[in-house]
Design a protein around this motif. Sequence first.
Motif, PDB file in Angstrom:
ATOM      1  N   ALA A  74       0.986  -1.323  -0.183  1.00  0.00           N
ATOM      2  CA  ALA A  74       0.048  -0.094   0.077  1.00  0.00           C
ATOM      3  C   ALA A  74       0.831   1.251   0.129  1.00  0.00           C
ATOM      4  N   HIS A  75       0.501   2.217  -0.759  1.00  0.00           N
ATOM      5  CA  HIS A  75       1.114   3.796  -0.774  1.00  0.00           C
ATOM      6  C   HIS A  75       0.161   4.628  -0.425  1.00  0.00           C
ATOM      7  N   GLU A  76       0.598   5.765   0.043  1.00  0.00           N
ATOM      8  CA  GLU A  76      -0.265   6.958   0.220  1.00  0.00           C
ATOM      9  C   GLU A  76       0.463   8.209  -0.254  1.00  0.00           C
ATOM     10  N   TYR A  82      -3.039   4.206  -3.011  1.00  0.00           N
ATOM     11  CA  TYR A  82      -3.035   3.061  -4.040  1.00  0.00           C
ATOM     12  C   TYR A  82      -2.393   1.675  -3.701  1.00  0.00           C
ATOM     13  N   THR A  83      -2.238   0.879  -4.420  1.00  0.00           N
ATOM     14  CA  THR A  83      -1.939  -0.558  -3.945  1.00  0.00           C
ATOM     15  C   THR A  83      -1.017  -0.864  -5.302  1.00  0.00           C
ATOM     16  N   ILE A  84       0.193  -1.224  -5.041  1.00  0.00           N
ATOM     17  CA  ILE A  84       0.772  -2.122  -6.176  1.00  0.00           C
ATOM     18  C   ILE A  84       1.059  -3.321  -5.684  1.00  0.00           C
ATOM     19  N   ARG A  85       0.575  -4.539  -6.760  1.00  0.00           N
ATOM     20  CA  ARG A  85       0.318  -5.927  -6.321  1.00  0.00           C
ATOM     21  C   ARG A  85       0.715  -6.816  -7.630  1.00  0.00           C
ATOM     22  N   PRO A  86       0.948  -8.273  -7.471  1.00  0.00           N
ATOM     23  CA  PRO A  86       0.681  -8.718  -8.575  1.00  0.00           C
ATOM     24  C   PRO A  86      -0.560  -8.949  -9.208  1.00  0.00           C
ATOM     25  N   ALA A  87      -0.697  -8.885 -10.560  1.00  0.00           N
ATOM     26  CA  ALA A  87      -1.913  -8.806 -11.278  1.00  0.00           C
ATOM     27  C   ALA A  87      -2.529 -10.177 -10.994  1.00  0.00           C
ATOM     28  N   ARG A  88      -4.032 -10.423 -11.070  1.00  0.00           N
ATOM     29  CA  ARG A  88      -4.748 -11.580 -11.107  1.00  0.00           C
ATOM     30  C   ARG A  88      -5.496 -11.623 -12.443  1.00  0.00           C
ATOM     31  N   GLN A  89      -5.826 -13.105 -12.683  1.00  0.00           N
ATOM     32  CA  GLN A  89      -6.797 -13.186 -13.794  1.00  0.00           C
ATOM     33  C   GLN A  89      -8.113 -12.341 -13.843  1.00  0.00           C
ATOM     34  N   ILE A 177       3.373   6.867  -8.915  1.00  0.00           N
ATOM     35  CA  ILE A 177       2.660   5.399  -9.172  1.00  0.00           C
ATOM     36  C   ILE A 177       3.669   4.838 -10.284  1.00  0.00           C
ATOM     37  N   GLY A 178       4.150   5.527 -11.407  1.00  0.00           N
ATOM     38  CA  GLY A 178       5.031   5.023 -12.522  1.00  0.00           C
ATOM     39  C   GLY A 178       6.236   4.568 -11.769  1.00  0.00           C
ATOM     40  N   SER A 179       6.882   5.190 -10.850  1.00  0.00           N
ATOM     41  CA  SER A 179       8.370   4.963 -10.338  1.00  0.00           C
ATOM     42  C   SER A 179       8.047   3.640  -9.476  1.00  0.00           C
ATOM     43  N   ASN A 180       7.148   3.625  -8.606  1.00  0.00           N
ATOM     44  CA  ASN A 180       6.901   2.653  -7.892  1.00  0.00           C
ATOM     45  C   ASN A 180       6.655   1.251  -8.647  1.00  0.00           C
ATOM     46  N   LEU A 181       5.706   1.403  -9.648  1.00  0.00           N
ATOM     47  CA  LEU A 181       5.659   0.184 -10.689  1.00  0.00           C
ATOM     48  C   LEU A 181       6.906  -0.106 -11.174  1.00  0.00           C
ATOM     49  N   MET A 182       7.880   0.845 -11.764  1.00  0.00           N
ATOM     50  CA  MET A 182       9.131   0.284 -12.169  1.00  0.00           C
ATOM     51  C   MET A 182       9.881  -0.403 -11.273  1.00  0.00           C
ATOM     52  N   GLU A 183      10.121   0.182 -10.038  1.00  0.00           N
ATOM     53  CA  GLU A 183      11.004  -0.325  -8.892  1.00  0.00           C
ATOM     54  C   GLU A 183      10.463  -1.838  -8.671  1.00  0.00           C
ATOM     55  N   ARG A 184       9.184  -1.961  -8.734  1.00  0.00           N
ATOM     56  CA  ARG A 184       8.481  -3.436  -8.567  1.00  0.00           C
ATOM     57  C   ARG A 184       9.049  -4.331  -9.399  1.00  0.00           C
ATOM     58  N   GLY A 185       8.893  -3.741 -10.797  1.00  0.00           N
ATOM     59  CA  GLY A 185       9.092  -4.565 -11.916  1.00  0.00           C
ATOM     60  C   GLY A 185      10.678  -5.016 -11.992  1.00  0.00           C
TER      61      GLY A 185
END
Length: 244
Positions: A74-76, A82-89, A177-185
């Motif tokens: 979770a991020h604020e 917002y939350t960054i997590r693995p995608a689901r089907q 959000i973009g930076s945290n997504l990039m870092e996660r990936g």
Amino acid sequence: MQAIRPPRFENERQERLYNYVERNGSVDRRELADVISTDETALRESLSALREEGLLETHDGRVRLSIDIGDEVAHEVEEFAYTIRPARQSDLGGLVGTMRAVSEEAEYLVAETVVDMLDHEKVVFRNNDLSSRVFFVATVDDEVVGWVHLESPNFAKLRHTAELTMGVRPECRGRGIGSNLMERGLHWAEANGYEKVYQSIPATNQDAIRFLEDHRWETEAIRRAHFKIDDQYVAEQMMAVMLG
């Protein structure tokens, strides 16, 4: 965090079972015996063996790929959560919608190709003899507002590389959000043994190029007049980041 590896099987029945689930994303447990033409005892044994190998799992009566790529975080930012997590089907529709919105707005041609394939296959994760594909998503109230996607060929000479696409809906930008997504990936890629992550974008998309440069990506090559957008020739900028 489980590394994604090309699947290996003890027999043809296990391979048929895995391939059917992998192609369909999530399958009702009750239909599998008919699909792979086997009896219930043999099916149960095959499912058990594939679960023990960490290839399949059963949840709420459905069989799916077992891919452990981490937890949700979770991020604020200024009361914006917002939350960054693995995608689901179950994220398929939200992923497709967000990827189309971003790729059309920014002429993100590689992402257009990925989302067309995703929409055609109707499967979020893939892991077979040819390639592996994973997604992380950013969500607001469980609605997908951004993604990062990594895909790698399952061939020995290219197994150290992965192609990345990512994007965030315009109304949600400016909050990290973009930076945290990039870092996660990139963290996931490095933890799973990848050495290089790359992507290609139109050279006219300077916002994306500056974003990547700010995250230590470098330009490897420029292919002139590679794209044709609205009857105008546009160069392709090929960028990459080395990990580790």
